[in-house]
Write an enzyme that holds these catalytic residues in place. Structure first.
Site, PDB file in Angstrom:
ATOM      1  N   GLY A 172       0.813  -1.201   0.000  1.00 43.94           N
ATOM      2  CA  GLY A 172       0.000   0.000   0.000  1.00 43.94           C
ATOM      3  C   GLY A 172       0.848   1.253   0.000  1.00 43.94           C
ATOM      4  N   HIS A 173       0.347   2.281   0.637  1.00 42.75           N
ATOM      5  CA  HIS A 173       1.028   3.574   0.687  1.00 42.75           C
ATOM      6  C   HIS A 173       2.400   3.442   1.342  1.00 42.75           C
ATOM      7  CE1 HIS A 173       1.163   7.926   0.595  1.00 42.75           C
ATOM      8  NE2 HIS A 173       1.259   8.025   1.906  1.00 42.75           N
ATOM      9  N   PHE A 174       2.458   2.714   2.445  1.00 44.06           N
ATOM     10  CA  PHE A 174       3.716   2.497   3.168  1.00 44.06           C
ATOM     11  C   PHE A 174       4.349   1.182   2.690  1.00 44.06           C
ATOM     12  CE2 PHE A 174       1.492   5.468   5.881  1.00 44.06           C
ATOM     13  CZ  PHE A 174       2.488   6.282   6.380  1.00 44.06           C
TER      14      PHE A 174
END
Length: 282
Positions: free
Chosen positions: A260-262
């Protein structure tokens, strides 16, 4: 060994993490929202055997950095402090690692001081219109003067809003330590922090006007570019990763499914060798 230091920059006490040899080539790691330099701890440990000096500051309004009363929270001011930070540490040449908010901060620095940048690593840091999801466009379009928008923005600063940013789009959320969002929420709850983050949220759209200049710098500078990207990012789509090839045709672009984003939280083992190899060739 990882050290935790502070330094004064124009009245701001900037906290930062540092590892590696003092005389080594520098990689400046610029974090995102709603986290701070602690997001890079595992990566810095994983790169511990490299000859690079790794430096990760906390921006004003984030982590352990302390600001004086009346500090103005805009992306221009964050870049001012990071630029002053590099001056204070005499960082004349360095590679940039930019993630999320780190992209508008770092690319401001790159266009101001292009002679300093030796390479660019981008991890879910958007610089192209096509990289903005519908959610990101809607968020950036919020205006403070519209009733209800302030409350909507501040929901991102809650435990639920912070956890959402870590887990959305991740194939196996059990791989992400709950310590991440717990620590982030601690820092978000410090006095004045929610107000600072709200100011930055409503300033985010200012970054879009800089996209052409940042793209021109990527194109004209010819610096080597490595892009690593979590495909499930709810804010910045994989199209934003591939768009870097338009201005840096030789860029190395890696999109990780299930991240995901991280992306570092779930794919550190895959991403670390790419960074190590990229830095070695620099």
């Amino acid at each position: 060994m990882l050290a935790h230091r502070t330094i004064d920059v124009a009245g701001v006490t900037v906290a930062y993490r540092e590892s590696g040899p003092a005389d080594g080539p520098v990689l400046l790691l610029l974090h995102g929202f709603p986290t701070a330099s602690h997001q890079f701890t595992r990566l810095m440990d994983a790169l511990g055997d490299t000859p690079y000096r790794l430096i990760a500051p906390d921006y004003p309004g984030f982590g352990r950095t302390e600001t004086p009363p009346g500090f103005t929270y805009t992306f221009d001011r964050l870049a001012d402090i990071v630029e002053g930070f590099t001056d204070a540490l005499a960082l004349d040449r360095f590679a940039l690692y930019v993630f999320d908010f780190g992209a508008p901060v770092g690319l401001r620095l790159a266009t101001r001081r292009p002679e300093r940048i030796t390479g660019l690593i981008v991890q879910n840091g958007n610089t192209y219109d096509e990289g903005l999801s519908a959610e990101a466009r809607g968020f950036a379009a919020l205006r403070r003067e519209v009733p209800g928008n302030e409350e909507r923005v501040r929901k991102l600063f809650t435990l639920e809003g912070t956890r959402f940013q870590y887990e959305t789009g991740v194939a196996d959320p059990a791989l992400i330590s709950p310590d991440n969002w717990t620590l982030d929420v601690h820092y978000l709850g410090l006095p004045g922090r929610e107000d600072a983050q709200a100011d930055l949220a409503f300033d985010y759209a200012s970054n879009f006007t800089h996209y052409p200049a940042w793209q021109a710098w990527i194109r004209d500078s010819g610096v080597p570019v490595l892009v690593v990207w979590g495909a499930g990012d709810p804010f910045f789509t994989p199209a934003g990763a591939k768009a870097y090839l338009r201005d840096a045709p030789e860029a190395e672009v890696h999109v990780f499914e299930g991240a995901g984003h991280f992306a570092l939280e779930t794919h550190l083992d895959e991403i670390t060798p790419l960074i190590d190899d990229f830095l070695t060739r620099l």
